[in-house]
Design an enzyme around this catalytic site. Structure first.
Site, short mmCIF file in Angstrom:
data_model
loop_
_atom_site.label_atom_id
_atom_site.label_comp_id
_atom_site.label_asym_id
_atom_site.label_seq_id
_atom_site.Cartn_x
_atom_site.Cartn_y
_atom_site.Cartn_z
CG HIS A 124 0.16 -0.07 4.50
ND1 HIS A 124 -0.66 -1.13 4.82
CD2 HIS A 124 -0.61 1.05 4.57
CE1 HIS A 124 -1.88 -0.67 5.05
NE2 HIS A 124 -1.88 0.64 4.91
CG ASN A 130 -8.10 -1.40 5.53
OD1 ASN A 130 -7.35 -0.92 6.38
ND2 ASN A 130 -8.33 -0.82 4.36
CE1 TYR A 165 -6.84 0.51 1.18
CE2 TYR A 165 -8.00 2.02 -0.28
CZ TYR A 165 -7.43 1.74 0.94
OH TYR A 165 -7.45 2.68 1.95
CD GLU A 185 -4.87 4.33 0.97
OE1 GLU A 185 -5.46 5.40 1.12
OE2 GLU A 185 -4.20 3.79 1.88
CG ASN A 213 -1.83 1.20 1.28
OD1 ASN A 213 -1.43 2.33 1.04
ND2 ASN A 213 -3.09 0.97 1.61
CG ASP A 243 -4.68 -2.07 3.23
OD1 ASP A 243 -5.08 -2.80 4.16
OD2 ASP A 243 -4.58 -0.84 3.33
#
Length: 267
Positions: free
Chosen positions: A256, A154, A113, A36, A8, A152
């Site tokens: 990250h 999350n 993402y 991102e 990321n 990512d």
């Protein structure tokens, strides 16, 4: 050995100013999945379309300075899929799939993402909708081809995946519903699961060394108060070929860290 990195960037222009391009030149992955990128096609043109010998393929968000994913690869894909057909989330630039098919093989490398729900309940509910929708996408894909999804996510799946798990049980990224989603996805016998967390396959008990994200608040990075939010999720046949892993923390290009896995195959 096929060297695959996920990172990321928290903005491709920002990461470039902090040395990520020089690091990639030194580490020489065969492919890097980025998330991102926070850029549009015009920002990428003539500047970040390629990184060294790696050619980029992107899914940009409609909103400027937001989200966006890419796959930079040394090998030319047989096909590139932009978005996964979501009426709600494709506009946010969250999915690009590069396919490397041959007559005897169907293989994809995906950069994804996942939404964050940390800004409030509206985005958390959007995250839950994404998870429900995306699970169906992954199961459909698994029935058709082998793949490695880098991204990512999350979500910190287990207590060992973040430093302060006790105090984060009601926070986005470590909510019971999110963790249950990951458990279902990784279930070895449930037909609605079957994917493999490649890092955990190679490092089943790692704690402090496993983190890939640190808050910008306080001294989180300096004190290694981190979370493991970045994953390689693979179908079993490809996960079985994973031999090495590295989380690169020595230089901070982003909030990250890059995670690289070496797989025993060639494209």
């Amino acid at each position: 050995m096929f060297k695959l990195t996920s990172l990321n960037l928290n903005g491709i222009r920002s990461a470039a100013s902090k040395g990520v391009l020089e690091w990639l030149d030194q580490s020489r992955p065969d492919c890097i999945c980025v998330q991102e990128i926070k850029a549009q096609a015009a920002d990428i043109a003539d500047k970040f379309e390629s990184i060294g010998e790696l050619k980029g393929h992107f899914h940009f968000a409609q909103k400027k300075g937001y989200s966006g994913v890419g796959v930079y690869t040394r090998h030319e894909p047989s096909d590139v899929v932009i978005g996964y057909g979501s009426g709600e989330f494709d506009a946010e630039g969250r999915y690009v799939e590069t396919r490397f098919d041959t007559p005897g093989r169907k293989l994809s490398i995906i950069s994804a993402y996942f939404p964050s729900g940390s800004s409030g309940d509206l985005r958390q509910q959007a995250k839950f909708r994404f998870l429900a929708e995306f699970h169906m996408q992954l199961m459909k894909l698994k029935a058709e081809r082998d793949f490695i999804l880098c991204g990512d996510v999350n979500i910190a799946h287990q207590q060992i995946d973040l430093k302060n798990w006790r105090s984060n049980q009601k926070n986005s990224g470590f909510l019971p519903e999110e963790r249950e989603w990951m458990t279902k996805l990784l279930h070895t016998t449930d037909p609605t699961g079957g994917l493999v967390d490649v890092y955990r396959q190679l490092q089943p008990t790692a704690t402090d060394n496993c983190y890939t994200w640190w808050s910008n608040r306080g001294q989180a990075y300096a004190n290694n108060v981190g979370w493991r939010l970045d994953y390689h999720l693979a179908t079993p046949a490809l996960a079985a070929l994973a031999k090495t892993e590295e989380i690169y923390k020595s230089q901070k290009f982003s909030d990250h860290a890059p995670i690289t896995v070496g797989y025993d195959f060639k494209l």
